[in-house]
Scaffold this active site. Structure first.
Site, PDB file in Angstrom:
ATOM      1  CB  SER A 228     -16.863   4.112  -2.755  1.00 14.89           C
ATOM      2  OG  SER A 228     -16.277   5.378  -4.033  1.00 14.89           O
TER       3      SER A 228
ATOM      4  CD  GLU B 222     -13.924   6.697  -1.152  1.00 12.18           C
ATOM      5  OE1 GLU B 222     -13.258   7.190  -0.057  1.00 12.18           O
ATOM      6  OE2 GLU B 222     -13.898   6.465  -2.379  1.00 12.18           O
TER       7      GLU B 222
ATOM      8  N   GLY C 129      -2.979   6.278   7.052  1.00 10.82           N
ATOM      9  CA  GLY C 129      -2.319   5.876   7.988  1.00 10.82           C
ATOM     10  C   GLY C 129      -3.097   6.502   8.962  1.00 10.82           C
TER      11      GLY C 129
ATOM     12  CG  ASN D  26       2.530   9.619   9.844  1.00  7.73           C
ATOM     13  OD1 ASN D  26       1.399   9.433  10.291  1.00  7.73           O
ATOM     14  ND2 ASN D  26       2.924  10.364  10.172  1.00  7.73           N
ATOM     15  N   GLY D  27       0.968   8.074   6.371  1.00  8.63           N
ATOM     16  CA  GLY D  27       0.555   8.344   4.898  1.00  8.63           C
ATOM     17  C   GLY D  27      -1.362   9.167   5.526  1.00  8.63           C
ATOM     18  CD  GLU D  28      -6.214  11.213   2.109  1.00 11.30           C
ATOM     19  OE1 GLU D  28      -7.140  12.017   1.892  1.00 11.30           O
ATOM     20  OE2 GLU D  28      -5.763  11.174   0.953  1.00 11.30           O
TER      21      GLU D  28
ATOM     22  CB  THR E 123      -7.911   4.516  -5.416  1.00 12.43           C
ATOM     23  OG1 THR E 123      -8.691   3.516  -6.259  1.00 12.43           O
ATOM     24  CG2 THR E 123      -8.234   6.142  -6.672  1.00 12.43           C
ATOM     25  CB  CYS E 124      -7.335   1.023  -1.912  1.00 14.56           C
ATOM     26  SG  CYS E 124      -8.495   1.360  -1.483  1.00 14.56           S
ATOM     27  CG  ASN E 125     -11.860  -0.202  -3.616  1.00 15.20           C
ATOM     28  OD1 ASN E 125     -11.546  -1.647  -2.718  1.00 15.20           O
ATOM     29  ND2 ASN E 125     -12.096   0.732  -2.896  1.00 15.20           N
TER      30      ASN E 125
END
Length: 403
Positions: free
Chosen positions: A103, A108, A188, A184-186, A45-47
């Protein structure tokens, strides 16, 4: 479990070890082929990025060194960024993480979806096993129960909500401002929706090569991704949130443009979407995901966290009970069957003396056999739920000596 996250590593370090879905699938297959590994799941994931493996007790190969070899980096350079967990520590980590309690933004929701997708990716590539499958299912089910029963009193619990909230505290205004959302994904779509709700004039990029009708959030405008730079100097905010391993904005693409007013660039992606060097340009400010943090936890949330803790502890105990007794089912079935046979032999003489049609006798004998089997199984599984795993194992050994 081997993991790297926002607590121990910077965004620059995390992006080195991040995976796209396709990359994760390839790595899963490579790790699964290693002798001694029964199953593997990768969460990226991003984190955070985590590699989960189910292996034999005697397995001693370093997952960290395997990962560094795959990523072609020096295994001495990033060791301090990683943490390894096993046993109860790993179980607890997964349960609490899946609920969003580990998180940067407590509670979240996106992490639950990401954990489920990580499990599904492993399934699709036949890389999971019964232990990882059951562990992740327990964690996902527990998180769903928590989110159904307890609604954390966190304002703006998703990433973009928190970002907007923090920017407002820093006196940024969104109403009437022009915003460009790249992706334009989740994430976005979440960003575009939130900004539109704030009264911004939002434009979303879409890819031309995608077939069919591309849905974008209601109230937003669209432009082709390839045209994103044409009017970028006109925007007040530029948010990039893609899952692409490639950058969406490079310094070289902006260096010849004239930004006459301040523009805030917000990079919500890992690996990063936006070249950090763009801050060298006049009137440009860049925040990445590490800039936004949660500072306080309310008393109400602390109470809710204690309630969540009780739910998760119960669910973890259920998984541990399953794990410790997963090899007992066949033993219970064998003991129950042998007990049923023993009962049948003990009543055989009495059955022969009963004046009854032979077919009825056979039916009665079968009924007694089945009932005995079920009763003994019920007794043993009931015992399992009321004694420790060690005591239950001792009881099974004793009963095996009888039957």
């Amino acid at each position: 479990m081997l993991g790297i996250d926002h607590n121990k590593a910077s965004i620059e370090e995390r992006e080195i070890f991040s995976f796209t879905k396709k990359m994760a699938a390839d790595v899963l297959l490579n790790i699964k082929e290693i002798e001694g590994i029964n199953g593997c799941i990768i969460l990226s994931t991003c984190n955070r990025m985590e590699v989960w493996v189910s292996c034999f007790e005697e397995f001693e190969t370093s997952i960290y060194e395997i990962l560094c070899s795959i990523k072609k980096v020096d295994d001495n350079r990033y060791r301090h960024c990683f943490i390894e967990r096993g046993g109860y520590d790993a179980i607890e980590h997964l349960f609490y993480m899946t609920c969003g309690l580990k998180s940067k933004i407590i509670g979240e929701d996106q992490i639950l979806t990401q954990v489920r997708e990580a499990l599904e990716l492993s399934r699709e590539n036949y890389c999971t096993d019964s232990v990882l499958e059951t562990l992740f299912r327990f964690a996902i089910t527990s998180a769903k129960q928590v989110k159904t029963q307890i609604h954390l009193s966190v304002v703006n619990s998703s990433v973009i909500h928190h970002v907007v909230h923090e920017l407002k505290l820093s006196n940024y205004l969104f109403k009437g401002k022009k915003c460009l959302v790249i992706g334009n994904g989740e994430m976005g779509k979440l960003a575009a929706t939130k900004l539109e709700e704030e009264g911004s004039d939002v434009t979303v990029t879409v890819r031309q090569y995608r077939s069919g009708i591309i849905e974008i959030p209601v109230g937003c405008n669209r432009i082709n991704y390839g045209d994103r730079l044409e009017h970028i100097v006109e925007y007040d905010f530029v948010i990039s949130a893609t899952s692409s391993p490639n950058m969406t904005i490079h310094l070289e693409q902006l260096s010849n443009l004239e930004f006459k007013k301040p523009v805030l660039f917000i990079d919500l992606a890992v690996p990063r979407d936006i070249d950090p060097r763009i801050t060298e340009l006049k009137n440009i400010t860049l925040y990445d995901i590490d800039h936004f943090k949660v500072e306080t936890v309310s008393d109400e949330m602390k109470t809710q966290l204690r309630q969540i803790d009780e739910i998760l502890k119960t669910k973890m105990d259920e998984f541990i009970s399953w794990y410790e007794c997963r090899g007992i089912i066949k033993v219970v079935q064998t003991l129950s069957e042998n007990a049923a046979i023993d009962v049948g032999l003990r009543i055989d003489k009495t059955m022969k003396k009963i004046e009854m049609d032979s077919n009825d006798k056979e039916l009665l004998a079968a009924t007694v056999h089945s009932a005995t089997n079920k009763v003994v199984s019920k007794l043993m599984f009931g015992l399992r739920d009321h004694v420790s795993a060690a005591t239950f194992q001792e009881c099974m050994v004793a009963l095996k000596n009888i039957y």
